[in-house]
Each structure stands twice: as structure tokens, then as C-alpha cells.
Design a protein around this motif. Structure first.
Motif, PDB file in Angstrom:
ATOM      1  N   TYR A 143       3.473  -0.342   6.180  1.00  0.00           N
ATOM      2  CA  TYR A 143       2.515   0.459   5.413  1.00  0.00           C
ATOM      3  C   TYR A 143       1.018   0.855   6.148  1.00  0.00           C
ATOM      4  O   TYR A 143       0.784  -0.353   7.007  1.00  0.00           O
ATOM      5  CB  TYR A 143       1.888  -0.596   4.134  1.00  0.00           C
ATOM      6  CG  TYR A 143       0.998  -0.045   3.349  1.00  0.00           C
ATOM      7  CD1 TYR A 143       1.405   0.901   2.159  1.00  0.00           C
ATOM      8  CD2 TYR A 143      -0.254  -0.632   3.276  1.00  0.00           C
ATOM      9  CE1 TYR A 143       0.482   1.249   1.363  1.00  0.00           C
ATOM     10  CE2 TYR A 143      -1.268  -0.280   2.366  1.00  0.00           C
ATOM     11  CZ  TYR A 143      -0.929   0.521   1.228  1.00  0.00           C
ATOM     12  OH  TYR A 143      -1.745   1.510   0.404  1.00  0.00           O
TER      13      TYR A 143
ATOM     14  N   THR B 233      -6.532  -1.561   1.606  1.00  0.00           N
ATOM     15  CA  THR B 233      -6.646  -2.482   2.668  1.00  0.00           C
ATOM     16  C   THR B 233      -8.164  -2.688   2.979  1.00  0.00           C
ATOM     17  O   THR B 233      -8.438  -3.687   3.305  1.00  0.00           O
ATOM     18  CB  THR B 233      -6.066  -2.004   4.010  1.00  0.00           C
ATOM     19  OG1 THR B 233      -4.610  -1.470   3.624  1.00  0.00           O
ATOM     20  CG2 THR B 233      -5.812  -3.039   4.999  1.00  0.00           C
TER      21      THR B 233
ATOM     22  N   GLU C   2      -1.715 -14.737   4.024  1.00  0.00           N
ATOM     23  CA  GLU C   2      -1.803 -13.489   3.418  1.00  0.00           C
ATOM     24  C   GLU C   2      -0.251 -13.193   3.359  1.00  0.00           C
ATOM     25  O   GLU C   2       0.728 -13.029   4.071  1.00  0.00           O
ATOM     26  CB  GLU C   2      -2.178 -12.354   4.428  1.00  0.00           C
ATOM     27  CG  GLU C   2      -2.507 -11.146   4.055  1.00  0.00           C
ATOM     28  CD  GLU C   2      -2.559  -9.862   4.872  1.00  0.00           C
ATOM     29  OE1 GLU C   2      -2.425  -8.696   4.250  1.00  0.00           O
ATOM     30  OE2 GLU C   2      -2.584 -10.071   5.981  1.00  0.00           O
TER      31      GLU C   2
ATOM     32  N   GLY D  25       2.346 -10.379   2.255  1.00  0.00           N
ATOM     33  CA  GLY D  25       2.832  -8.826   2.296  1.00  0.00           C
ATOM     34  C   GLY D  25       1.790  -8.720   3.349  1.00  0.00           C
ATOM     35  O   GLY D  25       0.751  -7.624   3.302  1.00  0.00           O
TER      36      GLY D  25
ATOM     37  N   GLY E 181       2.176  -6.742   5.925  1.00  0.00           N
ATOM     38  CA  GLY E 181       2.159  -5.251   6.477  1.00  0.00           C
ATOM     39  C   GLY E 181       1.867  -4.996   7.952  1.00  0.00           C
ATOM     40  O   GLY E 181       2.486  -5.640   8.882  1.00  0.00           O
TER      41      GLY E 181
ATOM     42  N   ASP F  98       5.842 -11.717   4.932  1.00  0.00           N
ATOM     43  CA  ASP F  98       6.104 -10.485   4.279  1.00  0.00           C
ATOM     44  C   ASP F  98       7.836 -10.420   3.967  1.00  0.00           C
ATOM     45  O   ASP F  98       8.321 -11.140   4.767  1.00  0.00           O
ATOM     46  CB  ASP F  98       5.655  -9.141   5.303  1.00  0.00           C
ATOM     47  CG  ASP F  98       5.683  -7.950   4.570  1.00  0.00           C
ATOM     48  OD1 ASP F  98       4.598  -7.239   4.626  1.00  0.00           O
ATOM     49  OD2 ASP F  98       6.578  -7.159   3.865  1.00  0.00           O
ATOM     50  N   VAL F  99       8.118  -9.441   3.375  1.00  0.00           N
ATOM     51  CA  VAL F  99       9.555  -9.315   3.367  1.00  0.00           C
ATOM     52  C   VAL F  99      10.218  -8.317   4.371  1.00  0.00           C
ATOM     53  O   VAL F  99      11.459  -8.276   4.608  1.00  0.00           O
ATOM     54  CB  VAL F  99      10.131  -8.803   1.880  1.00  0.00           C
ATOM     55  CG1 VAL F  99      10.014  -9.885   0.824  1.00  0.00           C
ATOM     56  CG2 VAL F  99       9.377  -7.573   1.335  1.00  0.00           C
TER      57      VAL F  99
ATOM     58  N   ASN G  29       9.880 -14.190   0.594  1.00  0.00           N
ATOM     59  CA  ASN G  29       9.306 -13.673  -0.425  1.00  0.00           C
ATOM     60  C   ASN G  29       8.052 -14.471  -0.775  1.00  0.00           C
ATOM     61  O   ASN G  29       8.256 -15.624  -1.044  1.00  0.00           O
ATOM     62  CB  ASN G  29      10.474 -13.881  -1.514  1.00  0.00           C
ATOM     63  CG  ASN G  29      10.384 -13.087  -2.931  1.00  0.00           C
ATOM     64  OD1 ASN G  29       9.325 -12.573  -3.070  1.00  0.00           O
ATOM     65  ND2 ASN G  29      11.019 -13.516  -3.967  1.00  0.00           N
ATOM     66  N   LEU G  30       6.991 -13.699  -1.100  1.00  0.00           N
ATOM     67  CA  LEU G  30       5.818 -14.105  -1.604  1.00  0.00           C
ATOM     68  C   LEU G  30       5.423 -15.445  -0.556  1.00  0.00           C
ATOM     69  O   LEU G  30       5.231 -15.118   0.569  1.00  0.00           O
ATOM     70  CB  LEU G  30       5.716 -14.617  -2.927  1.00  0.00           C
ATOM     71  CG  LEU G  30       6.191 -13.472  -3.988  1.00  0.00           C
ATOM     72  CD1 LEU G  30       6.245 -13.954  -5.394  1.00  0.00           C
ATOM     73  CD2 LEU G  30       5.053 -12.455  -3.982  1.00  0.00           C
TER      74      LEU G  30
ATOM     75  N   ASN H  62      -2.506  -7.845  -1.104  1.00  0.00           N
ATOM     76  CA  ASN H  62      -2.775  -6.507  -1.472  1.00  0.00           C
ATOM     77  C   ASN H  62      -1.083  -6.048  -1.999  1.00  0.00           C
ATOM     78  O   ASN H  62      -0.142  -5.792  -0.830  1.00  0.00           O
ATOM     79  CB  ASN H  62      -3.032  -5.656  -0.407  1.00  0.00           C
ATOM     80  CG  ASN H  62      -3.347  -4.218  -0.532  1.00  0.00           C
ATOM     81  OD1 ASN H  62      -2.939  -4.022  -1.888  1.00  0.00           O
ATOM     82  ND2 ASN H  62      -3.398  -3.481   0.538  1.00  0.00           N
TER      83      ASN H  62
ATOM     84  N   LEU I 163       9.095  -0.268  -0.819  1.00  0.00           N
ATOM     85  CA  LEU I 163       8.789  -1.839  -1.201  1.00  0.00           C
ATOM     86  C   LEU I 163       7.174  -2.071  -1.098  1.00  0.00           C
ATOM     87  O   LEU I 163       6.867  -3.185  -1.589  1.00  0.00           O
ATOM     88  CB  LEU I 163       9.560  -2.656  -0.195  1.00  0.00           C
ATOM     89  CG  LEU I 163      10.435  -3.716  -0.964  1.00  0.00           C
ATOM     90  CD1 LEU I 163      11.244  -3.732  -1.938  1.00  0.00           C
ATOM     91  CD2 LEU I 163      11.057  -4.591   0.403  1.00  0.00           C
ATOM     92  N   ALA I 164       6.366  -1.572  -0.216  1.00  0.00           N
ATOM     93  CA  ALA I 164       5.148  -1.703   0.044  1.00  0.00           C
ATOM     94  C   ALA I 164       4.468  -1.280  -1.169  1.00  0.00           C
ATOM     95  O   ALA I 164       3.126  -1.936  -1.338  1.00  0.00           O
ATOM     96  CB  ALA I 164       4.828  -1.081   1.249  1.00  0.00           C
TER      97      ALA I 164
HETATM   98  C1  LIG Z   1       0.286  -2.576   0.035  1.00  0.00           C
HETATM   99  S1  LIG Z   1       1.035  -3.194   1.181  1.00  0.00           S
HETATM  100  C2  LIG Z   1      -0.128  -4.176   2.059  1.00  0.00           C
HETATM  101  C3  LIG Z   1      -0.120  -4.306   3.582  1.00  0.00           C
HETATM  102  C4  LIG Z   1      -1.269  -4.813   4.270  1.00  0.00           C
HETATM  103  N1  LIG Z   1      -1.601  -6.235   3.762  1.00  0.00           N
HETATM  104  C5  LIG Z   1      -2.660  -4.097   3.976  1.00  0.00           C
HETATM  105  O1  LIG Z   1      -3.437  -4.381   3.126  1.00  0.00           O
HETATM  106  O2  LIG Z   1      -2.557  -2.882   4.491  1.00  0.00           O
HETATM  107  C6  LIG Z   1       2.254  -4.590   0.366  1.00  0.00           C
HETATM  108  C7  LIG Z   1       3.069  -5.379   1.379  1.00  0.00           C
HETATM  109  O3  LIG Z   1       3.688  -6.378   0.656  1.00  0.00           O
HETATM  110  C8  LIG Z   1       5.127  -6.272   1.358  1.00  0.00           C
HETATM  111  N2  LIG Z   1       5.792  -7.026   0.066  1.00  0.00           N
HETATM  112  C9  LIG Z   1       6.332  -6.369  -0.907  1.00  0.00           C
HETATM  113  N3  LIG Z   1       6.907  -7.199  -1.779  1.00  0.00           N
HETATM  114  C10 LIG Z   1       6.871  -8.573  -1.148  1.00  0.00           C
HETATM  115  C11 LIG Z   1       7.173  -9.959  -1.612  1.00  0.00           C
HETATM  116  N4  LIG Z   1       7.891 -10.162  -2.667  1.00  0.00           N
HETATM  117  N5  LIG Z   1       6.797 -10.758  -0.742  1.00  0.00           N
HETATM  118  C12 LIG Z   1       6.119 -10.577   0.338  1.00  0.00           C
HETATM  119  N6  LIG Z   1       5.785  -9.460   0.795  1.00  0.00           N
HETATM  120  C13 LIG Z   1       6.171  -8.244  -0.067  1.00  0.00           C
HETATM  121  C14 LIG Z   1       5.354  -4.865   1.546  1.00  0.00           C
HETATM  122  O4  LIG Z   1       6.393  -5.172   2.579  1.00  0.00           O
HETATM  123  C15 LIG Z   1       3.987  -4.434   2.196  1.00  0.00           C
HETATM  124  O5  LIG Z   1       3.767  -4.650   3.591  1.00  0.00           O
END
Ligand SMILES: C[S@@+](CC[C@H](N)C(=O)[O-])C[C@H]1O[C@@H](n2cnc3c(N)ncnc32)[C@H](O)[C@@H]1O
Length: 227
Positions: free
Chosen positions: A15, A21, A48, A50, A52, A76-77, A105-106, A121, A154-155
Motif C-alpha cells: 500500500y 497514512t 502497528e 497492518g 504496509g 501485517d498479513v 493476523n491483527l 490504518n 487486502l489493504a
Molecule cells: C490501508 S493499508 C495501511 C498501510 C500503512 N499502515 C499505511 O498507513 O500506509 C492496510 C494494511 O493492513 C494490512 N492488513 C489487512 N488485513 C490485515 C489483518 N487482518 N492483519 C494484519 N494486517 C492486515 C494490509 O496488508 C495493509 O498493509
């Protein structure tokens, strides 16, 4: 104004830092003194979810948010996010000894109630469903290869009201956060954040709007949740 980290990633896989962000960075900057006072002087665990590209965790590391005494466990996943996180922290000369990215996951693989500062985020765009995790095959030596599918979906895509993943987190917040911890979470207007606030207040959480901003036709907001 605090400096923004230098980031260079493959945005076909990870992402790209966007309005959401940067709103999150601004919210953390605004609350820097609050966080410094709110969290105790012991070493704080910062997670943090997710991460990215890694820009948000790197920003916190660079600017001592919440304090000089913290360890950072971004999750992150996506395997590409893990790679980018390490790259971004290195590119900005952060101390890698206090950084421990873990793919999960989370924050499900963390010990219960260990996180002092949680930041998320999430994928918040309303969609029919949350996409399945892309298929992966593991090559010898545990290198991830043969990854199909679209990690960017997924993001972004958060299912019903864009809230499926965020609700998974909110329903588990009491398990993830330390008793005196605080979580910063991003919402768009279509996530109905005021309904979320009402629900969380009924569960005994304090909820405060930290920052909001119009971004194109979207209104984004960051709320903090603590006991
Ligand atoms: C909107 S992006 C935000 C990326 C970064 N934190 C930013 O603010 O630019 C969401 C991120 O959450 C991750 N993500 C989605 N579902 C998730 C989960 N269940 N557990 C962990 N990470 C997850 C995605 O892979 C992605 O990198």
C-alpha cells in the motif's frame, strides 16, 4: 513539524502511503505529548497492525513516539509488507534492535494485554467481502514465492461498511491492549464512526476524535480508544 520518513517500495505489492497514512502521522504528532504523559515510564510495547510500507512505525521510531523507551512490533498479513517495513526502517537509519516485525493476523500471536500503544490504518473501503488471503507456495529455504492474487485489495477492502476487519480488532481490543494502553484507529465516514464510538463507550471505553480531514470525497478521522 516532525520529519516524514523516506519510503521507496514496490507499490504494486504494498500500500502506497496516502491521505489516510498522513492523517495518522499527523494524529500521532498531535498526541505526542499526551502519549508521553499517558503511558508509564517503563519500556512501552508499540504495535502497528497492518504496517504496509512501514512508514508509520518508522515515523514513531524516528520521533520517539511514545517515548525513547519503546520497542516496536509491527504486524501485517502480507509478506511484502514485512520486507518493506525492514527496508523503510533501515533507509531512515532507525535502530533495528528495537524493531521486531512479525507477520500475523491483527495482533493475534501477541501475548494477551501486552500492547501499550496500538495503531491501525485498516482496510476500510466498503466492499462485498474482505478478500481471501492470496495463495502462496513456500520454496525451499522458506522463501515466499509463487504468490498469486492481489495484496493491495487486502489493504483496501473492508467488507460490509468497510468495517469487517476493524470490528475484529475492536471486539478483541481488551485482549490486545495493556490495561493502561491506548489505540489509534482510522475510519472513513462510511464506516459510521459515531456508531462505533457509541458501541465502544457502552463497553466502557473512552473514545476521542484526534483528527479528521476531508480527502477528496471521503472524510477520514482518527479516534483513540482507552480505558
Ligand atoms: C490501508 S493499508 C495501511 C498501510 C500503512 N499502515 C499505511 O498507513 O500506509 C492496510 C494494511 O493492513 C494490512 N492488513 C489487512 N488485513 C490485515 C489483518 N487482518 N492483519 C494484519 N494486517 C492486515 C494490509 O496488508 C495493509 O498493509
Amino acid at each position: 513539524m516532525l520529519p516524514t520518513p523516506n519510503v521507496s517500495c514496490d507499490y504494486d505489492k504494498v500500500y502506497e502511503p496516502s491521505e489516510d497514512t498522513f492523517l495518522l502521522l499527523d494524529a500521532l504528532e498531535k498526541d505526542q505529548s499526551f502519549l508521553n504523559g499517558f503511558l508509564s515510564s517503563k519500556v512501552n510495547v508499540v504495535c502497528e497492525i497492518g504496517c504496509g510500507s512501514g512508514i508509520v512505525t518508522t515515523f514513531m521510531m524516528q520521533n520517539y513516539i511514545p517515548s525513547k523507551y519503546a520497542i516496536y512490533i509491527p504486524t501485517d498479513v502480507s509478506p511484502w509488507a514485512m520486507e518493506s517495513m525492514v527496508d523503510t526502517a533501515g533507509r531512515n537509519e532507525c535502530d533495528q534492535r528495537i524493531l521486531s516485525p512479525v507477520r500475523m493476523n491483527l495482533a493475534r500471536s501477541m501475548r494477551s494485554q501486552q500492547i501499550d500503544l496500538l495503531v491501525f490504518n485498516p482496510p476500510y473501503v466498503p466492499a462485498e467481502t474482505v478478500p481471501e488471503l492470496p495463495q502462496e507456495t513456500e520454496a525451499p529455504g522458506n522463501e515466499v514465492s509463487g504468490i498469486n492474487g492481489d495484496w493491495l485489495d487486502l489493504a483496501l477492502l473492508g467488507g460490509d461498511d468497510g468495517m469487517v476487519v476493524t470490528w475484529q480488532l475492536l471486539h478483541s481490543l481488551h485482549e490486545f491492549l495493556a490495561p493502561n494502553g491506548v489505540a489509534y484507529i482510522l475510519f472513513c465516514a462510511r464506516n459510521k464512526p459515531l456508531d462505533v464510538v457509541k458501541f465502544m463507550q457502552l463497553q466502557g471505553w473512552k473514545c476521542e476524535l484526534v483528527k479528521h480531514r476531508k480527502a477528496g470525497w471521503e472524510v477520514l478521522s482518527i479516534y483513540k480508544f482507552y480505558r
